[in-house]
Design a protein around this motif. Structure first.
Motif, mmCIF file in Angstrom:
data_model
loop_
_atom_site.group_PDB
_atom_site.id
_atom_site.type_symbol
_atom_site.label_atom_id
_atom_site.label_comp_id
_atom_site.label_asym_id
_atom_site.label_seq_id
_atom_site.Cartn_x
_atom_site.Cartn_y
_atom_site.Cartn_z
ATOM 1 N N LEU A 130 0.830 -1.199 0.000
ATOM 2 C CA LEU A 130 0.000 0.000 0.000
ATOM 3 C C LEU A 130 0.871 1.259 0.000
ATOM 4 O O LEU A 130 0.583 2.223 -0.709
ATOM 5 C CB LEU A 130 -0.960 0.010 1.186
ATOM 6 C CG LEU A 130 -1.935 1.184 1.244
ATOM 7 C CD1 LEU A 130 -2.753 1.305 -0.041
ATOM 8 C CD2 LEU A 130 -2.859 1.046 2.454
ATOM 9 N N PHE A 131 1.933 1.243 0.763
ATOM 10 C CA PHE A 131 2.862 2.368 0.824
ATOM 11 C C PHE A 131 3.410 2.674 -0.582
ATOM 12 O O PHE A 131 3.442 3.827 -1.013
ATOM 13 C CB PHE A 131 3.994 2.033 1.798
ATOM 14 C CG PHE A 131 4.956 3.142 2.072
ATOM 15 C CD1 PHE A 131 4.540 4.325 2.664
ATOM 16 C CD2 PHE A 131 6.300 2.990 1.772
ATOM 17 C CE1 PHE A 131 5.446 5.348 2.950
ATOM 18 C CE2 PHE A 131 7.208 4.000 2.059
ATOM 19 C CZ PHE A 131 6.780 5.181 2.639
ATOM 20 N N GLU A 132 3.792 1.634 -1.297
ATOM 21 C CA GLU A 132 4.316 1.810 -2.660
ATOM 22 C C GLU A 132 3.209 2.229 -3.623
ATOM 23 O O GLU A 132 3.418 3.087 -4.480
ATOM 24 C CB GLU A 132 4.998 0.536 -3.149
ATOM 25 C CG GLU A 132 6.274 0.195 -2.410
ATOM 26 C CD GLU A 132 7.323 1.294 -2.476
ATOM 27 O OE1 GLU A 132 7.478 1.925 -3.544
ATOM 28 O OE2 GLU A 132 7.988 1.536 -1.450
ATOM 29 N N GLU A 133 2.026 1.632 -3.484
ATOM 30 C CA GLU A 133 0.903 1.979 -4.361
ATOM 31 C C GLU A 133 0.555 3.465 -4.238
ATOM 32 O O GLU A 133 0.135 4.098 -5.211
ATOM 33 C CB GLU A 133 -0.319 1.118 -4.024
ATOM 34 C CG GLU A 133 -1.481 1.308 -4.968
ATOM 35 C CD GLU A 133 -2.640 0.376 -4.674
ATOM 36 O OE1 GLU A 133 -3.795 0.857 -4.659
ATOM 37 O OE2 GLU A 133 -2.412 -0.842 -4.467
ATOM 38 N N LEU A 134 0.735 4.007 -3.066
ATOM 39 C CA LEU A 134 0.443 5.420 -2.822
ATOM 40 C C LEU A 134 1.670 6.299 -3.081
ATOM 41 O O LEU A 134 1.702 7.459 -2.683
ATOM 42 C CB LEU A 134 -0.051 5.621 -1.393
ATOM 43 C CG LEU A 134 -1.341 4.890 -1.042
ATOM 44 C CD1 LEU A 134 -1.641 5.011 0.437
ATOM 45 C CD2 LEU A 134 -2.496 5.405 -1.877
ATOM 46 N N ASP A 135 2.664 5.734 -3.757
ATOM 47 C CA ASP A 135 3.906 6.453 -4.072
ATOM 48 C C ASP A 135 4.548 7.059 -2.831
ATOM 49 O O ASP A 135 5.084 8.163 -2.877
ATOM 50 C CB ASP A 135 3.658 7.542 -5.129
ATOM 51 C CG ASP A 135 3.207 6.959 -6.456
ATOM 52 O OD1 ASP A 135 3.732 5.886 -6.830
ATOM 53 O OD2 ASP A 135 2.337 7.568 -7.099
ATOM 54 N N GLN A 136 4.444 6.352 -1.721
ATOM 55 C CA GLN A 136 5.040 6.756 -0.446
ATOM 56 C C GLN A 136 4.555 8.137 0.018
ATOM 57 O O GLN A 136 5.227 8.823 0.782
ATOM 58 C CB GLN A 136 6.568 6.744 -0.548
ATOM 59 C CG GLN A 136 7.112 5.396 -0.928
ATOM 60 C CD GLN A 136 8.620 5.381 -1.099
ATOM 61 O OE1 GLN A 136 9.306 6.346 -0.815
ATOM 62 N NE2 GLN A 136 9.137 4.259 -1.566
ATOM 63 N N SER A 149 3.869 5.023 9.069
ATOM 64 C CA SER A 149 3.334 4.893 10.431
ATOM 65 C C SER A 149 1.815 5.094 10.452
ATOM 66 O O SER A 149 1.109 4.439 11.231
ATOM 67 C CB SER A 149 4.015 5.877 11.379
ATOM 68 O OG SER A 149 3.807 7.209 10.954
ATOM 69 N N LEU A 150 1.295 5.975 9.588
ATOM 70 C CA LEU A 150 -0.160 6.177 9.525
ATOM 71 C C LEU A 150 -0.844 4.971 8.883
ATOM 72 O O LEU A 150 -1.938 4.575 9.303
ATOM 73 C CB LEU A 150 -0.496 7.453 8.762
ATOM 74 C CG LEU A 150 -0.018 8.752 9.401
ATOM 75 C CD1 LEU A 150 -0.484 9.950 8.572
ATOM 76 C CD2 LEU A 150 -0.482 8.880 10.838
ATOM 77 N N LEU A 151 -0.197 4.403 7.873
ATOM 78 C CA LEU A 151 -0.762 3.195 7.258
ATOM 79 C C LEU A 151 -0.765 2.039 8.253
ATOM 80 O O LEU A 151 -1.687 1.225 8.266
ATOM 81 C CB LEU A 151 0.020 2.821 5.996
ATOM 82 C CG LEU A 151 -0.052 3.826 4.854
ATOM 83 C CD1 LEU A 151 0.812 3.362 3.687
ATOM 84 C CD2 LEU A 151 -1.487 4.065 4.409
ATOM 85 N N ARG A 152 0.239 1.999 9.098
ATOM 86 C CA ARG A 152 0.293 0.960 10.136
ATOM 87 C C ARG A 152 -0.883 1.083 11.096
ATOM 88 O O ARG A 152 -1.497 0.091 11.486
ATOM 89 C CB ARG A 152 1.625 1.094 10.877
ATOM 90 C CG ARG A 152 1.929 -0.030 11.802
ATOM 91 C CD ARG A 152 3.339 0.113 12.340
ATOM 92 N NE ARG A 152 3.607 -0.933 13.299
ATOM 93 C CZ ARG A 152 4.646 -0.942 14.099
ATOM 94 N NH1 ARG A 152 5.529 0.028 14.042
ATOM 95 N NH2 ARG A 152 4.820 -1.908 14.960
ATOM 96 N N VAL A 153 -1.220 2.301 11.478
ATOM 97 C CA VAL A 153 -2.375 2.536 12.354
ATOM 98 C C VAL A 153 -3.663 2.182 11.610
ATOM 99 O O VAL A 153 -4.568 1.564 12.182
ATOM 100 C CB VAL A 153 -2.398 3.986 12.871
ATOM 101 C CG1 VAL A 153 -3.688 4.286 13.623
ATOM 102 C CG2 VAL A 153 -1.188 4.255 13.766
#
Length: 140
Positions: free
Chosen positions: A106-112, A117-121
């Motif tokens: 997801l982090f990569e899909e959103l181009d970082q 840390s927010l995606l982890r939450v």
């Protein structure tokens, strides 16, 4: 309780199922990680900001947010207090649509563009919501 079964300092020192029959005072481990996570939760519930907790605890933001994720997954903190509603909704949809999606995916899909840390939450919130719904369905 946050268990690291083989770690007598950071964990409880025994398997979680064995700990259920004992009071925390009887655990062979010190559970330092669990205590640290609970202290972060207490400070946040008292109204301190992440930045204030970082200062008080002497921890990095990524560590605080990791603790937040643990507490969100347990239902002890609300993800919406830490993650923008649009980001949370988008992440929930992505995780629901693809059960194999990782945080890194997801982090990569959103181009970082969204901090990890927010995606982890957000993922912790997804896990909490899906486990809550499964419990609700089995109780019906």
């Amino acid at each position: 309780m946050f268990h690291l079964p083989k770690d007598a300092v950071w964990g409880i020192g025994i398997a979680a199922e064995d700990a259920l029959n004992l009071s925390p005072e009887q655990w062979p481990g010190k559970n330092m990680l669990g205590k640290a996570i609970m202290e972060v939760g207490k400070l946040l519930k008292e109204g301190k900001t992440v930045e204030e907790v970082m200062h008080v605890r002497g921890l990095k933001e990524s560590t605080i947010m990791g603790h937040v994720a643990v507490l969100v997954e347990k239902g002890e903190l609300d993800a919406q207090d830490f993650v923008d509603g649009e980001i949370l909704e988008m992440a929930m949809e992505k995780f629901a649509a693809n059960k194999n999606m990782t945080l890194g995916d997801l982090f990569e899909e959103l181009d970082q563009s969204v901090p990890y840390s927010l995606l982890r939450v957000a993922y912790a919130y997804f896990l909490f919501q899906t486990s809550s719904h499964s419990r609700d369905n089995t109780e019906s």
